[in-house]
Design a protein around this motif. Structure first.
Motif, PDB file in Angstrom:
ATOM      1  N   SER A  24       4.917   6.734  -0.120  1.00 52.60           N
ATOM      2  CA  SER A  24       3.712   6.875   0.320  1.00 52.60           C
ATOM      3  C   SER A  24       2.624   5.796  -0.309  1.00 52.60           C
ATOM      4  O   SER A  24       2.992   5.260  -1.346  1.00 52.60           O
ATOM      5  CB  SER A  24       3.338   8.204   0.153  1.00 52.60           C
ATOM      6  OG  SER A  24       3.814   9.180   0.626  1.00 52.60           O
ATOM      7  N   ASN A  25       1.387   5.477   0.533  1.00 59.58           N
ATOM      8  CA  ASN A  25       0.562   4.454  -0.139  1.00 59.58           C
ATOM      9  C   ASN A  25      -0.319   4.790  -1.221  1.00 59.58           C
ATOM     10  O   ASN A  25      -1.505   5.044  -0.891  1.00 59.58           O
ATOM     11  CB  ASN A  25       0.130   3.700   1.216  1.00 59.58           C
ATOM     12  CG  ASN A  25      -0.710   2.454   0.898  1.00 59.58           C
ATOM     13  OD1 ASN A  25      -0.219   1.704  -0.586  1.00 59.58           O
ATOM     14  ND2 ASN A  25      -1.417   2.051   1.596  1.00 59.58           N
ATOM     15  N   LYS A  57       4.200   3.064  -6.150  1.00 55.37           N
ATOM     16  CA  LYS A  57       4.261   1.669  -6.316  1.00 55.37           C
ATOM     17  C   LYS A  57       4.585   1.345  -7.685  1.00 55.37           C
ATOM     18  O   LYS A  57       5.373   0.391  -8.060  1.00 55.37           O
ATOM     19  CB  LYS A  57       2.963   1.104  -5.934  1.00 55.37           C
ATOM     20  CG  LYS A  57       2.437   0.899  -4.378  1.00 55.37           C
ATOM     21  CD  LYS A  57       1.240   0.385  -4.294  1.00 55.37           C
ATOM     22  CE  LYS A  57       1.028   0.351  -2.759  1.00 55.37           C
ATOM     23  NZ  LYS A  57       0.083  -0.558  -2.322  1.00 55.37           N
ATOM     24  N   TYR A  84       5.151   0.914   2.488  1.00 52.41           N
ATOM     25  CA  TYR A  84       4.407   2.095   2.277  1.00 52.41           C
ATOM     26  C   TYR A  84       3.758   2.460   3.261  1.00 52.41           C
ATOM     27  O   TYR A  84       3.213   1.604   4.316  1.00 52.41           O
ATOM     28  CB  TYR A  84       3.410   1.750   1.279  1.00 52.41           C
ATOM     29  CG  TYR A  84       4.050   1.399  -0.139  1.00 52.41           C
ATOM     30  CD1 TYR A  84       4.506   2.285  -1.083  1.00 52.41           C
ATOM     31  CD2 TYR A  84       4.222  -0.076  -0.383  1.00 52.41           C
ATOM     32  CE1 TYR A  84       5.223   1.728  -2.271  1.00 52.41           C
ATOM     33  CE2 TYR A  84       5.023  -0.483  -1.565  1.00 52.41           C
ATOM     34  CZ  TYR A  84       5.320   0.389  -2.506  1.00 52.41           C
ATOM     35  OH  TYR A  84       5.983   0.060  -3.955  1.00 52.41           O
TER      36      TYR A  84
END
Length: 415
Positions: free
Chosen positions: A181-182, A187, A209
């Motif tokens: 997921s962004n 990340k 993402y």
């Protein structure tokens, strides 16, 4: 919930700015007596009951409330009753910040238990640091944070990945596809997994993402099929996990040769997607519902009795539960006149609790917890089979991806 990272960051920034100007500085550092007035100790409970992450956060709310009820039923904390003030931040970081200010400034809560996503934690952090209050965060997260106003009871990257990643490389191979997921959590987790993979001679063939709440994975599934990775490393969260797994299965992909390996998919998401969609895939976590211990048996039975026989426990509801007990043990060490956020923080340093996952401890230097990592494979009945577990509890290192930095009692230091 807003479905793009830019909106999330703007919301978080706006929330942080508002904490600087939105309220006068009315906090009194010498208000300990107010925290224990009338034999009651008020705490905030700040988990989303609506919105995209409610699929997971409503269970964190339930586990927190159950722990409070148990402690109160056993006589409270030195005879004082814990009183929860429940707010619904609706899966929105700006609303998290707004509700946090209410709980700290208006309700005068001595601590707040809450948040699932890192975006929401980052949104409330300025409130607790500015007002010298204490936030209890139960979720596994990306690390790289060294706040003296947060007790972190979920796993950090080294506790979930150090055993998991080499095991997956050995078992399945060296070509990895990263899907998440962004927002910040995936990340940073991927930043660490790339370091581990490089050290193992493995390669990342793709890193992608999707927005929070994303539900259409056909293009991603087509890439899985064409690229044929050995492992799909997933940090997709919330409702999107359900969609990803169902569409993977519908496409006829095989977890025996191309498994998804997750740090976030728990029994709760498996219940939502159905056991068949989850079967064969892997998760690394300190806790699984099937773990065999007297403490876990009691926890699971109590949770089902309180919330329904169809309910499941999982690794974030377990930490949501045990962190309330760590809070109560810390408060119990204080005289009523000394109860306050910072006194509780100092009292909980080094505190241990026999949690459902095993014995856990708050590390005094960084306020994260020593935990007991495990690897589970999802089964068609909705549960996990534990395939591997650490021989002992594992020390938290929130800066494992940044070896030149270390979180200490004095703050973040360069090594």
């Amino acid at each position: 919930m807003n479905n793009n990272r830019r909106t999330f960051l703007k919301a978080g920034a706006a929330a942080g700015a508002f904490t600087l100007v939105g309220f006068p500085h009315i906090w009194s550092k010498n208000s300990s007596l107010a925290y224990a007035q009338g034999g009651e100790i008020k705490v905030g409970v700040l988990f989303s009951l609506t919105g995209t992450t409610a699929i997971i956060e409503e269970s964190l709310n339930k586990a927190t409330i159950m722990a409070i009820e148990e402690i109160n039923a056993a006589g409270g904390v030195n005879g004082m009753k814990i009183v929860p003030v429940i707010e619904d931040p609706a899966s929105d970081p700006a609303t998290f910040a707004e509700k946090a200010r209410k709980l700290v400034l208006s309700d005068k809560c001595v601590s707040v238990f809450g948040s699932y996503t890192s975006a929401s934690r980052k949104a409330v952090l300025p409130v607790f640091e500015k007002q010298e209050n204490l936030f209890w965060y139960p979720t596994l997260y990306e690390g790289r944070e060294c706040s003296k106003n947060v007790i972190y009871t979920g796993a950090v990257p080294n506790q979930q990945q150090d055993d998991f990643v080499p095991w997956l490389v050995e078992k399945f191979g060296k070509r990895w596809y990263l899907i998440g997921s962004n927002y910040i959590y995936p990340k940073e987790e991927n930043n660490y997994v790339k370091k581990l993979l490089a050290g193992l001679g493995a390669e990342v063939i793709a890193e992608e993402y999707v927005p929070l709440g994303h539900s259409e994975f056909s293009s991603v599934i087509n890439k899985f099929r064409s690229e044929k990775p050995n492992v799909i490393f997933s940090t997709v969260v919330g409702d999107s996990v359900v969609a990803l797994h169902r569409q993977y299965r519908a496409a006829g992909l095989d977890p025996a040769t191309m498994p998804m390996a997750s740090l976030t998919t728990s029994e709760n998401e498996v219940a939502a997607m159905g056991g068949d969609a989850a079967a064969g895939h892997f998760t690394s976590a300190p806790y699984f519902m099937v773990y065999d211990s007297p403490e876990n048996k009691k926890f699971v039975e109590a949770y089902k009795a309180r919330w329904g026989s169809d309910k499941v426990t999982h690794f974030v509801s377990e930490s949501s539960y045990f962190q309330v007990y760590l809070f109560s043990q810390a408060v119990a060490k204080l005289a009523a006149s000394d109860i306050g956020p910072l006194a509780i923080r100092d009292a909980v340093k080094g505190e241990q609790y026999k949690a459902p996952q095993g014995l856990v401890k708050v590390e005094p230097s960084n306020l994260h917890c020593w935990l007991r990592p495990k690897v589970g494979q999802a089964q068609s009945d909705g549960q996990f089979k534990i395939l591997k577990q650490s021989a002992d509890w594992v020390e938290p290192n929130p800066y494992s991806a940044y070896p030149d930095q270390k979180c200490t009692e004095e703050g973040l230091k360069q090594i």
